[in-house]
Design a protein around this motif. Structure first.
Motif, short mmCIF file in Angstrom:
data_model
loop_
_atom_site.label_atom_id
_atom_site.label_comp_id
_atom_site.label_asym_id
_atom_site.label_seq_id
_atom_site.Cartn_x
_atom_site.Cartn_y
_atom_site.Cartn_z
N THR A 225 0.83 -1.21 0.00
CA THR A 225 0.00 0.00 0.00
C THR A 225 0.86 1.26 0.00
OG1 THR A 225 -1.75 -1.16 1.18
CG2 THR A 225 -1.80 1.25 1.26
N ASN A 227 1.03 5.02 0.60
CA ASN A 227 0.36 6.13 1.29
C ASN A 227 1.32 6.66 2.34
OD1 ASN A 227 -1.60 7.94 2.14
ND2 ASN A 227 -3.21 6.40 2.39
N CYS A 229 0.65 7.16 5.65
CA CYS A 229 0.14 6.95 7.02
C CYS A 229 1.23 6.67 8.05
CB CYS A 229 -0.87 5.81 7.03
SG CYS A 229 -2.19 6.05 5.84
N TRP A 234 -2.18 10.25 11.35
CA TRP A 234 -3.51 10.84 11.35
C TRP A 234 -3.72 11.70 12.60
CZ3 TRP A 234 -7.45 10.28 7.70
CH2 TRP A 234 -7.14 9.45 6.62
N PRO A 241 -3.83 3.50 11.53
CA PRO A 241 -4.46 2.21 11.82
C PRO A 241 -3.55 1.19 12.50
CG PRO A 241 -5.25 3.01 9.73
CD PRO A 241 -4.20 3.99 10.19
N CYS A 248 -3.18 -2.51 8.14
CA CYS A 248 -3.64 -1.65 7.04
C CYS A 248 -4.53 -2.48 6.12
CB CYS A 248 -2.40 -1.15 6.30
SG CYS A 248 -2.73 -0.35 4.73
N ILE A 249 -5.67 -1.92 5.68
CA ILE A 249 -6.52 -2.65 4.72
C ILE A 249 -6.28 -2.14 3.29
CG2 ILE A 249 -8.31 -3.21 6.43
CD1 ILE A 249 -10.10 -1.04 5.08
N GLY A 250 -5.27 -1.30 3.14
CA GLY A 250 -4.93 -0.83 1.79
C GLY A 250 -5.95 0.12 1.21
N CYS A 251 -6.52 0.99 2.04
CA CYS A 251 -7.65 1.80 1.60
C CYS A 251 -7.30 2.83 0.53
CB CYS A 251 -8.32 2.49 2.80
SG CYS A 251 -7.43 3.95 3.40
FE1 F3S Z 1 -3.44 4.19 5.86
FE2 F3S Z 1 -5.70 3.31 4.84
FE3 F3S Z 1 -3.73 1.64 5.40
S1 F3S Z 1 -5.50 4.84 6.42
S2 F3S Z 1 -2.64 2.53 7.10
S3 F3S Z 1 -3.70 3.24 3.86
S4 F3S Z 1 -5.92 1.28 5.71
#
Ligand code: F3S
Ligand code: SF4
Ligand code: SF4
Length: 265
Positions: A225, A227, A229, A234, A241, A248-251
């Motif tokens: 993932t 990102n 984070c 946050w 998370p 992490c669910i890879g959102c």
């Molecule tokens: Fe971040 Fe979404 Fe993963 S908020 S830690 S990318 S589930």
């Protein structure tokens, strides 16, 4: 201080409004400074005081007065089934309104995984044909800022970059700003030493979970993932998370909603 503020039109298609919820919590910069001093947020279904015809008139006015000069920020996506009838906005299908406003924008921001990839409303079998915005806007630069929602400071960071430098941030092959999406969560995760040492959580309430070991065996998608984070975090940098104990669910990744991020116990 003397530079005119860049007009921003913020539109909402099929979405849950949590991208807006995230945005209004930005701490660096404070969202009040973004909205009141850096940009001119001329239209936003959620934040504007105007309503009805008075609000809709702003769109035409912006197209005429700021042709080629405004930023179109889009939260959510258009459903294409039934000629767009599953999302009616201001009396017409959202997809029409979206294309119409994109025509004269200088650039388009796709907020969140809804606008960038489709997200949960595009989950199989996707009966409304919810469609990412880059499939309907073909002739404008689109900056994808995925995440469900994206991190507040990533959202305001993208806007800050654009109004400060007067250009788009450098994007990767998928259209995401490299400054926030060039690393995987796994690359900077504070649990990484446990991954490297082979120390894994195997049950949610086991001793390894209490010790904060790696969540890979619990389905953590951090290794795939992209990102910010694990670096920006946050709530003003407080947590993310994985720090709260769930993988992490890879959102922020395309298709995460169909790839089994949810589970039953
Ligand atoms: Fe971040 Fe979404 Fe993963 S908020 S830690 S990318 S589930
Ligand atoms: Fe909500 Fe996620 Fe869509 Fe943002 S990307 S509007 S948080 S469902
Ligand atoms: Fe990687 Fe997830 Fe383990 Fe962190 S918790 S080290 S992101 S697998």
């Amino acid at each position: 201080e003397t530079k005119p503020r860049v007009p921003v039109i913020w539109m909402h298609g099929l979405e849950c409004t949590c991208c807006s919820e995230s945005f209004i919590r930005s701490a660096h910069p404070l969202v009040k400074d973004v909205v009141l001093s850096m940009i001119s947020l001329d239209y936003d279904d959620t934040l504007m005081a105007a309503a009805g015809h008075q609000a809709e008139e702003i769109l035409l006015e912006t197209k005429e007065k700021h042709k080629g000069g405004y930023i179109l920020a889009v939260e959510g996506n258009p459903p294409l089934a039934g000629d767009g009838m599953f999302c009616i906005d201001g009396g017409r299908p959202f997809v029409e309104k979206l294309k119409w406003m994109a025509e004269d924008a200088q650039a388009v921001i796709a907020w969140g995984s809804c606008a960038s990839w489709g997200c949960v409303q595009a989950a199989k079998p996707n009966p409304t044909q919810a469609t990412p915005i880059d499939k309907v806007i073909r002739d404008k630069p689109i900056i994808k800022v995925p995440g469900c929602p994206p991190i507040a400071e990533v959202m305001t960071g993208v806007i800050t970059y654009m109004v400060t430098f007067g250009r788009l941030p450098e994007l990767d092959r998928q259209g995401r700003p490299k400054m926030f999406y060039s690393q995987r969560i796994h690359d900077k995760c504070y649990r990484r030493p446990h991954f490297d040492a082979g120390q894994f959580v195997e049950e949610w309430d086991d001793e390894a979970a209490r010790k904060g070991y790696c969540l890979y065996k619990m389905g953590c998608r951090g290794p795939t993932t992209y990102n910010a984070c694990s670096t920006v975090r946050w709530n003003g940098g407080v947590s993310f998370p994985i720090q709260s104990g769930h993988g992490c669910i890879g959102c922020s990744e395309e298709g995460f909603w169909d790839n089994g991020p949810f589970y039953e116990r």
